[in-house]
Enzyme design. Structure first.
Site, short mmCIF file in Angstrom:
data_model
loop_
_atom_site.label_atom_id
_atom_site.label_comp_id
_atom_site.label_asym_id
_atom_site.label_seq_id
_atom_site.Cartn_x
_atom_site.Cartn_y
_atom_site.Cartn_z
N GLU A 141 0.83 -1.20 0.00
CA GLU A 141 0.00 0.00 0.00
C GLU A 141 0.86 1.26 0.00
O GLU A 141 1.87 1.34 0.70
CB GLU A 141 -0.95 -0.02 1.19
CG GLU A 141 -1.99 -1.12 1.06
CD GLU A 141 -3.06 -1.10 2.13
OE1 GLU A 141 -4.20 -1.51 1.84
OE2 GLU A 141 -2.76 -0.69 3.27
N CYS A 171 3.56 8.52 0.88
CA CYS A 171 4.05 7.58 1.88
C CYS A 171 4.32 6.24 1.19
O CYS A 171 3.40 5.62 0.65
CB CYS A 171 3.03 7.42 3.00
SG CYS A 171 3.56 6.33 4.33
N CYS A 198 5.98 -6.65 7.61
CA CYS A 198 7.06 -6.17 8.48
C CYS A 198 7.39 -7.24 9.50
O CYS A 198 6.48 -7.92 10.01
CB CYS A 198 6.66 -4.87 9.19
SG CYS A 198 8.00 -4.12 10.15
N CYS A 207 0.82 -1.76 15.74
CA CYS A 207 0.84 -1.48 14.30
C CYS A 207 0.16 -2.60 13.52
O CYS A 207 0.53 -3.77 13.63
CB CYS A 207 2.29 -1.31 13.84
SG CYS A 207 2.46 -0.98 12.08
N GLU A 258 10.05 -1.88 7.61
CA GLU A 258 11.14 -1.11 8.22
C GLU A 258 12.16 -0.81 7.12
O GLU A 258 12.87 -1.71 6.65
CB GLU A 258 11.78 -1.93 9.35
CG GLU A 258 13.16 -1.48 9.80
CD GLU A 258 13.24 -0.06 10.31
OE1 GLU A 258 14.05 0.72 9.78
OE2 GLU A 258 12.48 0.28 11.26
N SER A 296 12.02 6.73 7.85
CA SER A 296 11.58 6.40 9.20
C SER A 296 12.19 5.07 9.63
O SER A 296 12.30 4.14 8.83
CB SER A 296 10.05 6.31 9.24
OG SER A 296 9.61 5.89 10.52
N SER A 346 10.78 6.16 15.15
CA SER A 346 9.55 5.72 15.80
C SER A 346 9.86 5.39 17.25
O SER A 346 10.29 4.28 17.57
CB SER A 346 8.98 4.49 15.07
OG SER A 346 8.64 4.81 13.74
N LEU A 347 9.64 6.35 18.13
CA LEU A 347 10.07 6.25 19.51
C LEU A 347 9.01 5.57 20.39
O LEU A 347 9.24 4.51 20.95
CB LEU A 347 10.41 7.64 20.05
CG LEU A 347 11.11 7.72 21.40
CD1 LEU A 347 12.41 6.95 21.41
CD2 LEU A 347 11.33 9.18 21.78
N HIS A 348 7.89 6.24 20.58
CA HIS A 348 6.68 5.65 21.18
C HIS A 348 6.77 5.32 22.67
O HIS A 348 5.78 4.83 23.23
CB HIS A 348 6.23 4.41 20.42
CG HIS A 348 6.14 4.58 18.94
ND1 HIS A 348 5.48 5.64 18.36
CD2 HIS A 348 6.66 3.85 17.91
CE1 HIS A 348 5.57 5.55 17.04
NE2 HIS A 348 6.29 4.49 16.76
#
Length: 364
Positions: free
Chosen positions: A90, A103, A110, A117, A164, A195, A217-219
């Protein structure tokens, strides 16, 4: 048949040399392919007829094929593209007043298994080829056309789709080279963002080979939380990740790192978590992008309420941090952050790939 979309300019020049052609021919073909969105060699009018005949015999320009297109009420568009054997990826276009952002996906599924996610829940099949990565930009550029001022609709590219990017390092860097090349798409390094969930060795390689804007991508504000929701943290904990961010800034086209932070109710969204974040990044020039969690079936998480997000943002801002709260776009067509699922047929390769990452890291 050799797909010429797999080559950046040095690779295309070498291939043309093997065909007995001069280097300027590679530049001509690259401009036709990427700037002209041309796949028909006969339409490349400034090439010699003999070269066109040779190209038709030996080569192709083949981007992924469209399987389905969806349009959101807010103008966001999502395309499901065929990458063979029943697999689909996608790609999402997000229009804004001053820019248009594409994007792009880098893998089929992944392997990193971030728990919040949807893409991570789909499993992992394989890395995308260069042609499949740059082909998303090729296809979208052709589909969207130009503005009334004859400018490209796509002004920015973010590698934040499925996968990733740094786990598919070599193919991603070649695709980045095409995006940045003046004979390709001529994008500024500041307008192309990679990213990563925190693949530290590959961050260092990217800084040396092809530095672009970087989003991490910390989160989570501490290892205890991040170990649970971003399993890669068990391999590269926050101390190592922050050090890698500082090193990256020595090469980056922007003087800050963007930290992406999905807001999960009762998990990482308390004011105390925000205060921990301030301490974590105190010597890393950065900005925070707070992202509302986009629900998907059986996720086990809930979106933080608006008051919680505001209180969290206020703590960061009062400490002098730059903070934005991402507006959710395309959620009515499952095109928002964390919702891309694509179509992954063989999902069995996730465990073996994750085992390789967790024990050895990845070298390419």
């Amino acid at each position: 048949m050799i797909n010429l979309l797999d080559f950046d300019l040095p690779g295309l020049t070498e291939h043309f040399a093997q065909m007995g052609e001069k280097p300027f021919r590679a530049k001509q073909v690259m401009r036709w392919m990427h700037q002209g969105a041309t796949a028909d060699f006969d339409a490349m009018s400034d090439l010699a007829k003999s070269l066109r005949a040779k190209l038709k015999e030996q080569c192709t320009v083949q981007p992924p094929v469209l399987m389905r297109e969806q349009a959101s009420a807010d103008g966001t568009k999502k395309w499901l593209l065929d990458v063979g054997t029943g697999n689909g990826i996608e790609t999402v276009f997000i229009p804004e007043a001053t820019r248009g952002t594409l994007c792009v996906s880098s893998q089929i599924g992944c392997a990193l298994e971030c728990t919040f996610c949807s893409t991570g829940r789909q499993g992992f099949n394989r890395n995308l080829s260069v042609a499949e990565i740059i082909g998303q930009l090729w296809w979208a550029n052709k589909a969207l056309g130009v503005t009334p001022k004859n400018e490209r609709v796509i002004s920015n590219v973010v590698l934040m789709g499925m996968g990733e990017p740094l786990a598919n390092f070599d193919n991603v860097v070649t695709a980045l080279n095409i995006m940045l090349d003046d004979h390709g798409y001529g994008l500024s390094r500041r307008r192309v963002t990679v990213s990563t969930s925190g693949m530290v060795p590959q961050m260092d390689r990217l800084a040396e080979q092809c530095p672009t804007a970087l989003a991490v991508s910390l989160h989570a504000p501490n290892d205890a939380i991040r170990d649970k929701i971003v399993p890669l943290n068990q391999k590269y904990p926050l101390k190592e990740l922050m050090a890698a961010c500082r090193r990256y800034l020595n090469h980056a086209p922007r003087d800050f790192i963007t930290f992406e932070y999905v807001m999960l109710a009762g998990v990482n969204d308390a004011p105390q978590h925000a205060r921990e974040l301030v301490q974590l990044v105190q010597d890393v020039p950065c900005k925070f992008n707070l992202i509302p969690f986009n629900p998907f079936p059986n996720s086990g998480f809930a979106r933080s309420g608006s008051r919680a997000v505001q209180a969290f943002r206020d703590v960061l801002q009062e400490a002098g941090q730059v903070v934005t709260v991402r507006k959710t776009r395309g959620d009515d067509i499952d095109a928002a952050c964390g919702q891309l699922a694509g179509q992954v047929q063989d999902k069995t390769k996730r465990s073996e790939t994750w085992q390789t990452i967790s024990t050895q890291g990845l070298t390419s």
